[in-house]
Design a protein around this motif. Sequence first.
Motif, PDB file in Angstrom:
ATOM      1  N   CYS A   1      -1.624   0.145  -3.189  1.00  0.00           N
ATOM      2  CA  CYS A   1      -1.011   1.402  -2.733  1.00  0.00           C
ATOM      3  C   CYS A   1      -0.045   1.141  -1.575  1.00  0.00           C
ATOM      4  O   CYS A   1       1.046   1.720  -1.525  1.00  0.00           O
ATOM      5  N   ASP A   2      -0.432   0.277  -0.644  1.00  0.00           N
ATOM      6  CA  ASP A   2       0.457  -0.076   0.465  1.00  0.00           C
ATOM      7  C   ASP A   2       1.739  -0.730  -0.059  1.00  0.00           C
ATOM      8  O   ASP A   2       2.839  -0.458   0.431  1.00  0.00           O
TER       9      ASP A   2
ATOM     10  N   GLU B   1       3.994   1.925  -1.523  1.00  0.00           N
ATOM     11  CA  GLU B   1       4.654   2.718  -0.479  1.00  0.00           C
ATOM     12  C   GLU B   1       5.856   1.968   0.090  1.00  0.00           C
ATOM     13  O   GLU B   1       6.913   2.550   0.349  1.00  0.00           O
TER      14      GLU B   1
ATOM     15  N   GLN C   1       9.337   3.474  -0.683  1.00  0.00           N
ATOM     16  CA  GLN C   1       9.724   4.103   0.576  1.00  0.00           C
ATOM     17  C   GLN C   1       9.290   5.561   0.636  1.00  0.00           C
ATOM     18  O   GLN C   1      10.044   6.444   1.065  1.00  0.00           O
ATOM     19  N   LYS C   2       8.082   5.812   0.164  1.00  0.00           N
ATOM     20  CA  LYS C   2       7.502   7.155   0.278  1.00  0.00           C
ATOM     21  C   LYS C   2       5.984   7.021   0.230  1.00  0.00           C
ATOM     22  O   LYS C   2       5.459   6.033  -0.314  1.00  0.00           O
ATOM     23  N   PRO C   3       5.257   7.994   0.791  1.00  0.00           N
ATOM     24  CA  PRO C   3       3.794   7.915   0.764  1.00  0.00           C
ATOM     25  C   PRO C   3       3.254   7.983  -0.658  1.00  0.00           C
ATOM     26  O   PRO C   3       3.841   8.619  -1.530  1.00  0.00           O
ATOM     27  N   VAL C   4       2.140   7.304  -0.871  1.00  0.00           N
ATOM     28  CA  VAL C   4       1.408   7.399  -2.136  1.00  0.00           C
ATOM     29  C   VAL C   4       0.120   8.167  -1.844  1.00  0.00           C
ATOM     30  O   VAL C   4      -0.732   7.699  -1.086  1.00  0.00           O
TER      31      VAL C   4
END
Length: 472
Positions: free
Chosen positions: A241-242, A245, A249-252
Amino acid sequence: MEQPDHDLVRSNFHIAMFPWFAMGHLTPFLHLSNELAARGHRITFLLPKKAQTKLQHLNHHPHLITFHSITVPHVEGLPKGAETASEIPLSSIHFLTIAMDRTRDQIHDFLNASAADPKHIIDMIVFDLAHWIPDIARGLGIKSIYYGVICAAVYAAALVPAPECNSVPVTVTEERQRRNPPPPYPSSTVVMTRDYEVRSLIAIREPCGEGVTFYQRVITSTKECDAFCLRTCRELEGDFCDYLEAKYQKPVLLTGPVLGLNKIPQQLEDRWAEWFGGFEAGSVVFCAVGSQWIFEKDQFQEVLLGFELTGLPFLVALKPPLGCETIEEALPDGFEERVRGRGVVFGGWVQQPLILSHPAVGCFVHHCGFGSMWESLLSKKQIVLVPQWPDQILGTKLMAKELKAAVEVEREESGWISKESLKEAIKSVMDTESEVGVMVKRNHEKWREIVSEAGFMGGYVDRFVQNLKQIV
């Protein structure tokens, strides 16, 4: 059923759901809908008419979850009346995606009409393969939420933005050379290495609709949406997940596994309850590989011979192989007589969660579809994996290589599953003196305790809802 506080309902979201027309997508979207409805949110679930009958019994909040029928247009190449992936061979999926894309005007009209009615305004639409949803939603002031129902590892290994992935490779060698995930990819084990695995990846950049590939669908959807969400948890896939992201370039955002197991029927069918009741605890091997995997006849027979070779009782749920109408006509010569009393091959739907909870079952052999992956991880049964598609192959690497909680059946370079390799994989986990069996059981139990902890799954959904509030 307890009625919600209607003042609370009006203050909460009204969410539209529009998943891909396959049960492996429709079902987890409905599980998420149930979790959201349990927290007071209203759901309008957009789906083909035929799918409603298959999902109605899973709607646990009919006062808050409304099914809205979508007319699936006929497309040349699709069988007449086909609306979902389970009704067609895999070779026709391309045509079903064309049909889904041609529902665009229906979806637009529905969302537009809701915007004109203060009582039915849609706050957001949750989708997956309909890559045009963000464009429609943006024009109507509605947030678009991409919801991926497979492993984060699959997105990290095969579905991150990369210019070189927009063209179709010519050879397995070319595909292998450019399919090493770009750094800092977090795993050396959750990767495609063998020829048959690499070949499976080529399909993601073949046509999947008119003028678009599967890869382009996912990349467009995930880049253009207002929120990128996945059906997983950080405990198992935090590093992936990191990585996503960083690449997107956006939150998961994560929902957790969202399995809906708290509402499963409480009674196993009599015929299966009686059959399993004739065997000792932990002795039966249960196999199910999903509704879309249909073997060639020779592979079908080889797999059945592998179950026979184990010497263990077994229930195998498989569709008849290609070219056969029934299971009976496809069985190996003499097979039925040799396994009578200890082996059953069944071509219909079975109550998988209830079978997994039966004490006679000791091993679950499956394809590592994401739902089955989680159900097996939450069970106390030994796990043997036989993946076919890219998401299943990478999910298997996660379970067998990263978590070390399962065993994968070894294949030949061609992808062939031999009866000997299937037998050996099953025996390695069912033999009480096997070092492999002891190791995977220990690791499985560790992970099962983590994800079964009270409040684990509900906590993920609660945090997911809070994240949605920030987006809206």
